[in-house]
Write an enzyme that holds these catalytic residues in place. Structure first.
Site, PDB file in Angstrom:
ATOM      1  N   GLN A   1      -2.925 -12.605   7.477  1.00  0.00           N
ATOM      2  CA  GLN A   1      -3.096 -12.242   6.064  1.00  0.00           C
ATOM      3  C   GLN A   1      -2.330 -13.215   5.154  1.00  0.00           C
ATOM      4  O   GLN A   1      -2.835 -13.634   4.115  1.00  0.00           O
ATOM      5  CB  GLN A   1      -2.600 -10.816   5.836  1.00  0.00           C
ATOM      6  CG  GLN A   1      -2.477 -10.437   4.373  1.00  0.00           C
ATOM      7  CD  GLN A   1      -2.088  -8.982   4.190  1.00  0.00           C
ATOM      8  OE1 GLN A   1      -2.923  -8.108   4.236  1.00  0.00           O
ATOM      9  NE2 GLN A   1      -0.808  -8.715   3.996  1.00  0.00           N
TER      10      GLN A   1
ATOM     11  N   GLY B   1      10.611  -2.935   5.930  1.00  0.00           N
ATOM     12  CA  GLY B   1       9.870  -4.200   5.833  1.00  0.00           C
ATOM     13  C   GLY B   1       9.530  -4.509   4.388  1.00  0.00           C
ATOM     14  O   GLY B   1       9.790  -5.612   3.887  1.00  0.00           O
ATOM     15  N   HIS B   2       8.940  -3.524   3.691  1.00  0.00           N
ATOM     16  CA  HIS B   2       8.607  -3.731   2.276  1.00  0.00           C
ATOM     17  C   HIS B   2       9.881  -4.031   1.474  1.00  0.00           C
ATOM     18  O   HIS B   2       9.893  -4.899   0.600  1.00  0.00           O
ATOM     19  CB  HIS B   2       7.976  -2.466   1.682  1.00  0.00           C
ATOM     20  CG  HIS B   2       6.705  -2.043   2.346  1.00  0.00           C
ATOM     21  ND1 HIS B   2       6.594  -0.862   3.051  1.00  0.00           N
ATOM     22  CD2 HIS B   2       5.490  -2.627   2.400  1.00  0.00           C
ATOM     23  CE1 HIS B   2       5.365  -0.742   3.499  1.00  0.00           C
ATOM     24  NE2 HIS B   2       4.668  -1.794   3.135  1.00  0.00           N
TER      25      HIS B   2
ATOM     26  N   GLY C   1       4.708 -10.515   4.043  1.00  0.00           N
ATOM     27  CA  GLY C   1       5.463 -10.426   5.284  1.00  0.00           C
ATOM     28  C   GLY C   1       4.824 -11.253   6.392  1.00  0.00           C
ATOM     29  O   GLY C   1       3.593 -11.299   6.518  1.00  0.00           O
TER      30      GLY C   1
ATOM     31  N   LEU D   1       6.609   3.076   1.605  1.00  0.00           N
ATOM     32  CA  LEU D   1       7.545   1.956   1.713  1.00  0.00           C
ATOM     33  C   LEU D   1       8.581   2.165   2.816  1.00  0.00           C
ATOM     34  O   LEU D   1       9.084   3.262   3.004  1.00  0.00           O
ATOM     35  CB  LEU D   1       8.244   1.731   0.369  1.00  0.00           C
ATOM     36  CG  LEU D   1       7.335   1.405  -0.814  1.00  0.00           C
ATOM     37  CD1 LEU D   1       8.159   1.104  -2.063  1.00  0.00           C
ATOM     38  CD2 LEU D   1       6.390   0.243  -0.512  1.00  0.00           C
TER      39      LEU D   1
ATOM     40  N   SER E   1       4.121   1.386   8.766  1.00  0.00           N
ATOM     41  CA  SER E   1       3.876   2.786   8.404  1.00  0.00           C
ATOM     42  C   SER E   1       3.037   3.488   9.465  1.00  0.00           C
ATOM     43  O   SER E   1       3.020   4.710   9.542  1.00  0.00           O
ATOM     44  CB  SER E   1       3.205   2.879   7.036  1.00  0.00           C
ATOM     45  OG  SER E   1       2.351   1.810   6.837  1.00  0.00           O
TER      46      SER E   1
ATOM     47  N   MET F   1       0.844  -1.201   0.000  1.00  0.00           N
ATOM     48  CA  MET F   1       0.000   0.000   0.000  1.00  0.00           C
ATOM     49  C   MET F   1       0.882   1.256   0.000  1.00  0.00           C
ATOM     50  O   MET F   1       0.435   2.341   0.367  1.00  0.00           O
ATOM     51  CB  MET F   1      -0.933  -0.009   1.206  1.00  0.00           C
ATOM     52  CG  MET F   1      -1.922  -1.168   1.142  1.00  0.00           C
ATOM     53  SD  MET F   1      -3.472  -0.830   1.966  1.00  0.00           S
ATOM     54  CE  MET F   1      -2.934  -0.616   3.645  1.00  0.00           C
ATOM     55  N   GLY F   2       2.143   1.093  -0.362  1.00  0.00           N
ATOM     56  CA  GLY F   2       3.033   2.250  -0.428  1.00  0.00           C
ATOM     57  C   GLY F   2       3.525   2.675   0.947  1.00  0.00           C
ATOM     58  O   GLY F   2       3.490   1.886   1.889  1.00  0.00           O
TER      59      GLY F   2
END
Ligand code: AMP
Length: 286
Positions: free
Chosen positions: A153, A36-37, A147, A33, A186, A30-31
């Protein structure tokens, strides 16, 4: 690095890749960033010939009282980070094209979504599985990267992949943490300094649970009360759940057996944080 905003352009791009017989790795985000991403992107870069990252703040996975409006958006910085990480394609669909006004399909995984995050956020997972289905349909990846940070999820999406017989593999990547153990997110930036200190206790509490299991403690109530006690030290922390579950089904346990996952969700002011740790029971229960 290419940046594509329209589904039609993505279809055209994907067709040109088909003849190349190269593994396409895909990291949906979801941006906003962060490290982690980037760990997911680096893993994809190592394993795949083509790396696609999507950046899309998915309105369907936010409840009516949640933070969709104030969710951080930083497309220019994200694009730079992707370029530096060697991403081949950023797909950032326009919300009104991805969900036109007559959009009416929902994809839902049942059993795995009932508890924990599914209970706290009743429409969350159907939003996730619907967007993931759309993204997988257009990107058509061979390998997808998620992740461990969002453990439930990752299980739900894995179930979706199996239920639809999609020819793709999921790699679950370890959680990247701050120096005090807090999982990078985030949403951490919304924590005021005094609450930021308390936020680190969630991972410490889960770590305490893991240690207890390693030392042979199998009674879930005892493990839970140790974790609860640790979190009780923080005056602003409201515990939503602290659970010890089967690592595959997410059903809560009373005795630790085999591989388990310790799941935690807390609220600090108006910030909600989740975390988890895996553990393995060292002794057999007769
Ligand atoms: P999001 O942008 O929050 O939807 O996250 C996109 C992907 O990054 C998901 O698969 C997350 O589980 C993963 N992710 C988020 N935070 C972390 C972290 N701290 N460590 C590893 N992966 C993460």
């Amino acid at each position: 690095m290419r940046v594509i905003h329209s589904v039609r352009s993505l279809h055209i791009w994907r067709r040109t890749q088909e003849s190349l017989d190269i593994q396409v790795g895909f990291v949906p985000t979801m941006g906003a960033l962060h490290a982690g991403h980037l760990s997911l992107i680096h893993r994809a870069r190592k394993q795949c010939g083509i790396v696609v990252v999507s950046i899309f703040v998915n309105p369907l996975q936010f409840g009516p009282a949640e933070d969709l409006g104030r969710y951080p958006r930083s497309f220019i910085a994200d694009r730079r980070l992707c370029r530096e990480a060697g991403v081949d394609l950023v797909f950032a669909p326009r919300p009104d094209e991805f969900y036109p006004s007559d959009f009416q399909t929902t994809v839902m995984v049942n059993r795995l979504t009932r508890r924990w995050e599914g209970e706290a956020r009743p429409t969350h997972f159907q939003g996730v599985t619907t967007v993931v289905t759309k993204l997988f349909t257009v990107v058509r990846p061979h390998v997808v990267y998620f992740g461990q940070k969002d453990y439930q999820q990752s299980l739900v999406v894995n179930q979706l992949i199996r239920d639809f017989n999609w020819d793709m593999r999921m790699i679950r990547c370890p959680t990247i943490r701050e120096s005090d153990g807090l999982a990078v997110s985030s949403r951490n930036r919304y924590l005021p300094a005094n609450q930021r200190t308390q936020a680190g206790l969630l991972s410490r509490a889960l770590g305490l649970g893991v240690d207890a299991i390693k030392n042979g403690e199998c009674r879930v109530r005892t493990i839970q009360s140790k974790m609860q006690k640790m979190l009780g030290k923080a005056s602003d922390v409201h515990v939503e759940y602290l659970a010890v579950c089967d690592a595959n089904t997410l059903e809560p346990l009373t005795q630790v057996q085999g591989t388990v996952v310790l799941l935690g969700a807390i609220r600090l002011g108006n910030v909600r944080l989740i975390d988890n740790r895996l553990a393995h029971c060292p002794r057999k229960i007769r």
